[in-house]
Design an enzyme around this catalytic site. Sequence first.
Site, PDB file in Angstrom:
ATOM      1  N   TYR A 193      33.256  90.938  59.010  1.00  0.00           N
ATOM      2  CA  TYR A 193      32.788  89.601  59.043  1.00  0.00           C
ATOM      3  C   TYR A 193      32.285  89.185  57.643  1.00  0.00           C
ATOM      4  O   TYR A 193      31.540  87.891  57.631  1.00  0.00           O
ATOM      5  CB  TYR A 193      31.833  89.665  60.127  1.00  0.00           C
ATOM      6  CG  TYR A 193      30.507  90.808  59.789  1.00  0.00           C
ATOM      7  CD1 TYR A 193      29.596  90.480  58.815  1.00  0.00           C
ATOM      8  CD2 TYR A 193      30.766  92.089  60.396  1.00  0.00           C
ATOM      9  CE1 TYR A 193      28.496  91.476  58.734  1.00  0.00           C
ATOM     10  CE2 TYR A 193      29.546  92.772  60.314  1.00  0.00           C
ATOM     11  CZ  TYR A 193      28.632  92.837  59.404  1.00  0.00           C
ATOM     12  OH  TYR A 193      27.798  93.511  59.215  1.00  0.00           O
ATOM     13  N   ARG A 196      21.275  92.089  52.831  1.00  0.00           N
ATOM     14  CA  ARG A 196      21.334  93.566  53.035  1.00  0.00           C
ATOM     15  C   ARG A 196      22.849  93.940  52.555  1.00  0.00           C
ATOM     16  O   ARG A 196      23.822  93.205  53.000  1.00  0.00           O
ATOM     17  CB  ARG A 196      21.222  94.103  54.461  1.00  0.00           C
ATOM     18  CG  ARG A 196      22.433  93.417  55.476  1.00  0.00           C
ATOM     19  CD  ARG A 196      22.255  94.357  56.831  1.00  0.00           C
ATOM     20  NE  ARG A 196      22.918  93.560  57.768  1.00  0.00           N
ATOM     21  CZ  ARG A 196      24.263  93.535  58.018  1.00  0.00           C
ATOM     22  NH1 ARG A 196      25.154  94.192  57.194  1.00  0.00           N
ATOM     23  NH2 ARG A 196      24.863  92.894  59.138  1.00  0.00           N
ATOM     24  N   HIS A 207      25.385  96.709  58.869  1.00  0.00           N
ATOM     25  CA  HIS A 207      24.276  96.596  60.018  1.00  0.00           C
ATOM     26  C   HIS A 207      23.705  97.973  60.217  1.00  0.00           C
ATOM     27  O   HIS A 207      22.503  98.227  60.256  1.00  0.00           O
ATOM     28  CB  HIS A 207      24.602  95.828  61.232  1.00  0.00           C
ATOM     29  CG  HIS A 207      23.542  96.063  62.255  1.00  0.00           C
ATOM     30  ND1 HIS A 207      22.275  95.350  61.929  1.00  0.00           N
ATOM     31  CD2 HIS A 207      23.401  96.936  63.433  1.00  0.00           C
ATOM     32  CE1 HIS A 207      21.697  95.817  63.234  1.00  0.00           C
ATOM     33  NE2 HIS A 207      22.381  96.764  63.880  1.00  0.00           N
TER      34      HIS A 207
END
Length: 362
Positions: free
Chosen positions: A276, A263, A267
């Site tokens: 991250y 992706r 998120h």
Amino acid sequence: MPDPGPDGPIRLIDARGAWLAPDGPPHSDDVLRELLVQMLAIRQMDERFQNLVRTGRVSIMTSAAGHEAAHVGMARALERGRDWLFPYYRDQGLLLAYGVPAREIFGQMLATRADPGLGRQTPTHIVAKHLRVFSMTSPVGSHLPAAAGAAIGLARREPGAAVLASFGDGATATGDFHGALTLAGVERAPVVFVCENNQYAISVPLSRQSASVSIAAKAAAYGMPGVVADGFDVLAVERAVGEALARARAGQGPSLVELDLYRYAPHSSSDDDMRYRTSEAVAARRAEDPVDRFRRYLEGRALWDDARERAALASTGAALDAAIAEADAAGPVAPEAMFDDVFAELPWHLVEQRRRLSYDLD
């Protein structure tokens, strides 16, 4: 199906757009072009979702950027009106490719009367009863036991049909995943579990979720075959998922298919993914982009060019904008609609509550 070998997943088209398989493509030239148009439409829909969030019209969205080939490939493998689909909350592109009207998808995002669910669900949690599409759920993996149970019932009521349940890699670390695959394996249920492994469960990388060599390797523990396919390769996805669904429809039991993809976006629109991972890591995977890959494949066969691209983008963009306008024009959902579509006969206390609500609104 080509042997994935020790070096990676099943792949029919490489990142440069070159054909790898010994057999030819499974579709006519027109269908191949349509697959690219569908991927372009999914990407454009994703951009419009982002605009709705930025302008404050929608509270949150989960991007499908990077999942386009997986979504179109799965949609092609399903038999509409026969199979059941249990999607997860990043699968709005899958539903568009499967035939859910864009008007209903945007109606759900905007919570207007164009939404068959009448505004009851979180944005991007789409349902389409007429296409046998189960409602998306927010709790990760919670729809998988329901999919296994539905498949068991389907085998008794409609032999020859199958269930497809899709989910992210994060769901494989939940109890619902293990319970669902255990039940499906024991009952030899006609269900295909498809993991869209985009490498992150929100901010947790796959290496912190599982110690197995792959998600597909887990299938052996449940007595079913497992296979890994390149999730950036639309035709590899269609073939891998299609063969698993054929097994299920033939009464040969469940399968686990892992789609290796990525992706690009955070998120959700509420996430900061740069906490991250790095922009360099994202750019490296974008270099393998599924839309660009399939475009190069079609260009190599003289099936696509800049003129076709411009026409496709204009056509799909106009259709999506019209769908947004139609969803808007449907108007807001009436508050008393919360009492509808729940009970065949409304209990007395809810009749009274609806009466009081109507009185207050007046």
